[in-house]
Each structure stands twice: as structure tokens, then as C-alpha cells.
Write a protein that holds these residues in place. Structure first.
Motif, mmCIF file in Angstrom:
data_model
loop_
_atom_site.group_PDB
_atom_site.id
_atom_site.type_symbol
_atom_site.label_atom_id
_atom_site.label_comp_id
_atom_site.label_asym_id
_atom_site.label_seq_id
_atom_site.Cartn_x
_atom_site.Cartn_y
_atom_site.Cartn_z
ATOM 1 N N LYS A 59 1.518 3.913 -3.569
ATOM 2 C CA LYS A 59 0.997 5.416 -2.071
ATOM 3 C C LYS A 59 2.424 6.690 -2.484
ATOM 4 C CE LYS A 59 -1.594 4.992 1.951
ATOM 5 N NZ LYS A 59 -1.666 4.897 3.105
ATOM 6 N N ARG A 67 0.907 -1.351 0.019
ATOM 7 C CA ARG A 67 -0.298 0.462 -0.249
ATOM 8 C C ARG A 67 0.515 1.405 0.329
ATOM 9 N NH1 ARG A 67 -3.194 -3.257 3.358
ATOM 10 N NH2 ARG A 67 -2.359 -1.953 4.940
ATOM 11 N N GLN A 68 2.015 1.080 0.875
ATOM 12 C CA GLN A 68 3.169 2.601 0.797
ATOM 13 C C GLN A 68 3.568 3.262 0.020
ATOM 14 O OE1 GLN A 68 2.408 4.173 3.514
ATOM 15 N NE2 GLN A 68 1.223 2.451 4.039
#
Length: 193
Positions: free
Chosen positions: A15, A11-12
């Protein structure tokens, strides 16, 4: 490790503009012998690698077998690339050897110095919270499972130590920022002083 262990980092990375693909494998039953061919097949397209613990050993081992693969950068999180004292101690116990399964050799012995074309970075932790201390004696700082010294293989492009445990590396915002910076620039951000 199950795929879920790398979901937070995926997820990071999303982003930060990356398109992550999570590679999982059976550490006990399959071990590196089964994981490496499957991993090599997924690395035929240009990519970067982020791997935690044994995953870093598997990735480096795979790239040492086929260094011409189009992998630009590799970041390992707490991977005992020089071999693991905790795994060595654990392997001496009957139940411990079974727990480590076919990964015991790679965990115990580590990898040769890195000479591949990909830039290799290591994020180590130094918060000694973990069961590894029960099985191995650490000289100096550790993340509770892996000694910082076990993460310093020759040939690293960069190395950084963060105040987190081995498992904490999987959910550390500081580690995620360092990973994204290394993937973009081939170096970590080292605070002055």
C-alpha cells in the motif's frame, strides 16, 4: 517463522508503494547457517529489509558477513540484537534447547555493533505480554519476549519503542507506519514530548 507471519506487513508495504518479497527459513532444523547463504543470494539486487525477531538477527548477521550488498535500509521489529535473556534461559532446559534448535547461539549471543553501510532501525515494543518472561529476567521494559535494552545495539540509525507486545509488532498499524517512514527517510517519527 512461516511466511504468513509477515503477510500483514507485506500488504502494508505494498500500500505504501513497495514491492515486498517474503523470505522464510527453518529456524529450528536449518538455523542461521542454512538461512544466511540463501538470504545473501536474494540480496544481490538493491533492496531494503524488514525483519521480525530472529529474522532481524539473521539479516544483520548476513549483512555483517557481506556488507557490500546493495541493501539501503533495514528495519528490525523486536529483534534481540544484543542477545536474548529469554533464549538463554530457555536453552538451559532440555526441551527449550530443542525448541530453539540451531538458532540458539545467535539468539543467545546476538550480533556485534553495527558498522555496515545500510541504515539500521529498530522498532521495539514495551507491552510485556509473552512467554519470554517465564525464561528470562528482563531489566526494564520488555515486549514480553525481548527486553527493550536487548534491541539497542550500537550503530543504529534510529530506535523507537511502541506500546505493543512482541507478537503484536507483526500486526501493529503504528509499527507499519514507522517502518514505511524509516524506509523512506532513514528515521522514525518521534512524537514531541
Amino acid at each position: 517463522m512461516p511466511r504468513a507471519s509477515m503477510q500483514w506487513h507485506a500488504r502494508q508495504l505494498r500500500k505504501a508503494g513497495y514491492t515486498p518479497h517474503i523470505f522464510s527459513y527453518a529456524t529450528v532444523a536449518g538455523g542461521p547457517e542454512a538461512a544466511v547463504p540463501a538470504l545473501l543470494e536474494t540480496l544481490r539486487e538493491p533492496c531494503d529489509i524488514l525483519a521480525h525477531s530472529l529474522g532481524g538477527l539473521v539479516a544483520v548477521h548476513a549483512l555483517q558477513q557481506e556488507p557490500e550488498l546493495p541493501v539501503r535500509r533495514v528495519v528490525c521489529l523486536g529483534s534481540p540484537l544484543c542477545g536474548s535473556a529469554a533464549a538463554t534461559g530457555m536453552a538451559r532446559l532440555p526441551l527449550g534447547a530443542r525448541t530453539l534448535g540451531r538458532s540458539v547461539g545467535l539468539l543467545r549471543d546476538g550480533c556485534p555493533p553495527w558498522t555496515g553501510p545500510a541504515e539500521l532501525g529498530m522498532v521495539a515494543g514495551d507491552s510485556p505480554i509473552g512467554l519470554g518472561q517465564m525464561f528470562g529476567r528482563f531489566a526494564g521494559r520488555s515486549d514480553g519476549t525481548v527486553a527493550v535494552a536487548e534491541t539497542r545495539i550500537d550503530g543504529l540509525a534510529d530506535h523507537i519503542v511502541l506500546p505493543t507486545s512482541h507478537t503484536g509488532l507483526l500486526l501493529s498499524a503504528r509499527a507499519a507506519r514507522q517502518v514505511a517512514h524509516f524506509l523512506a527517510h532513514g528515521r522514525f517519527v518521534h512524537d514531541a514530548g
